[in-house]
Design a protein around this motif. Structure first.
Motif: not given
Ligand SMILES: NC(=O)c1ccc[n+]([C@@H]2O[C@H](COP(=O)([O-])OP(=O)(O)OC[C@H]3O[C@@H](n4cnc5c(N)ncnc54)[C@H](OP(=O)(O)O)[C@@H]3O)[C@@H](O)[C@H]2O)c1
Length: 271
Positions: A61-69, A77-84, A86-89, A105-109
């Motif tokens: 999350x910290x080092x990328x501009x595009x993230x493929x899930x 759900x677990x991934x989105x919890x973990x992303x929440x 650090x993720x930037x707009x 995805x947007x709702x969970x983030x």
């Protein structure tokens, strides 16, 4: 070459296939790729290419501009919890998960992050993939172009409204498995009719490949192509009568519909 730093969460069959496609096509320099998976053993494959790997999501999350899930819908759900946190707009999320919507995805983030939902298939491993792409709210043209470019390097891409992504999932996402079943049936028939397993496999696989290529490149309809093989009183027409009697076409259609329904069920289960 693309200059964006791209991350992958989940390096199972699809994640790994996409990364391999990117590497094969030299789309992104390997030092700009970050991958994350839960098991160390899966990551060693990537380190040998100079790709950065992590057992945790945060470095990606910290080092990328595009993230493929690229995890199973049950794990998203677990991934989105973990992303929440650090993720930037400014980042773009690209989800491969069957049935999972961009709005979920947007709702969970809990943030307005641009999200693109894609449904590729495994044939991207041989650069003959087929992918549907749907951009969620707030995705800009450049972001969509980027994802199209990545998928386009390993196959064909079509834009579909997101409401049709479950259908894409049931057809081209799951489709390779149906085609393998058809090929298997052809092989079985060939062996029963007197061929060796080896000869029957070669004949059946190349026949499927050739028929698909002809269907793709010919201007004739599928009915016309079928008629061109099935002359009256000949051999093919007798085979086709068996397929009709046993309902192969209906069976395949039903399989696509059932798989699309399953995508919807996966969405409900993720909630
Ligand atoms: N396979 C296909 O042909 C296909 C086609 C189109 C779309 N898809 C979609 O692609 C997605 C991935 O499918 P797949 O077949 O590639 O599944 P897969 O082989 O199970 O790969 C998913 C990977 O993600 C890992 N993972 C799970 N949770 C994680 C987390 N929190 N952090 C990091 N890694 C995590 C899994 O590890 P563990 O195994 O240890 O849990 C596994 O290595 C699915 O959503 C599916 O709907 C698949």
């Amino acid at each position: 070459m693309l200059t964006q730093k791209i991350g992958f969460i989940g390096t199972g069959r699809m994640g790994k296939a996409l990364i391999e496609g990117i590497l094969k096509k030299k789309l992104v320099p390997s030092q700009n790729l970050w991958v994350c998976d839960k098991i160390e053993g899966k990551l060693s494959f990537f380190t040998k290419y100079g790709i950065k790997t992590s057992l945790r999501i945060q470095p990606v999350v910290k080092n990328t501009e595009v993230i493929f899930i690229a995890v199973k819908p049950q794990d998203i759900l677990q991934v989105l919890e973990d992303l929440k946190s650090g993720i930037r707009a400014s980042q773009l999320i690209v989800s491969i998960a069957a049935g999972i919507t961009t709005s979920y995805i947007i709702k969970k983030l809990g943030k307005k992050i641009p999200v693109i939902r894609i449904m590729p298939n495994i044939a991207l491993l041989v650069e003959e993939g087929m992918a549907g792409i749907s951009a969620g709210k707030g995705v800009n043209l450049e972001q969509k172009r980027l994802v199209r470019k990545i998928l386009g390097a390993v196959g064909e891409v079509i834009d579909v409204p997101e409401s049709q992504q479950d259908a894409v999932t049931g057809l081209s996402g799951s489709g390779p498995a149906y085609i393998y079943t058809v090929i298997q049936g052809l092989i079985q028939g060939g062996v029963k009719a007197g061929l060796s397993q080896e000869a029957a496999s070669k004949l059946a696989i190349q026949t499927a490949l050739g028929a698909a290529k002809l269907a793709k490149e010919s201007k004739s309809s599928l009915e016309e192509l079928r008629e061109a093989v099935a002359s009256p009183g000949g051999t093919t027409i007798e085979g086709l009568k068996v397929l009709e009697k046993k309902g192969l076409e209906d069976c395949l259609a039903e399989a696509v519909v059932r798989a699309s329904q399953r995508a919807r069920e996966l969405r409900k289960e993720a909630n």
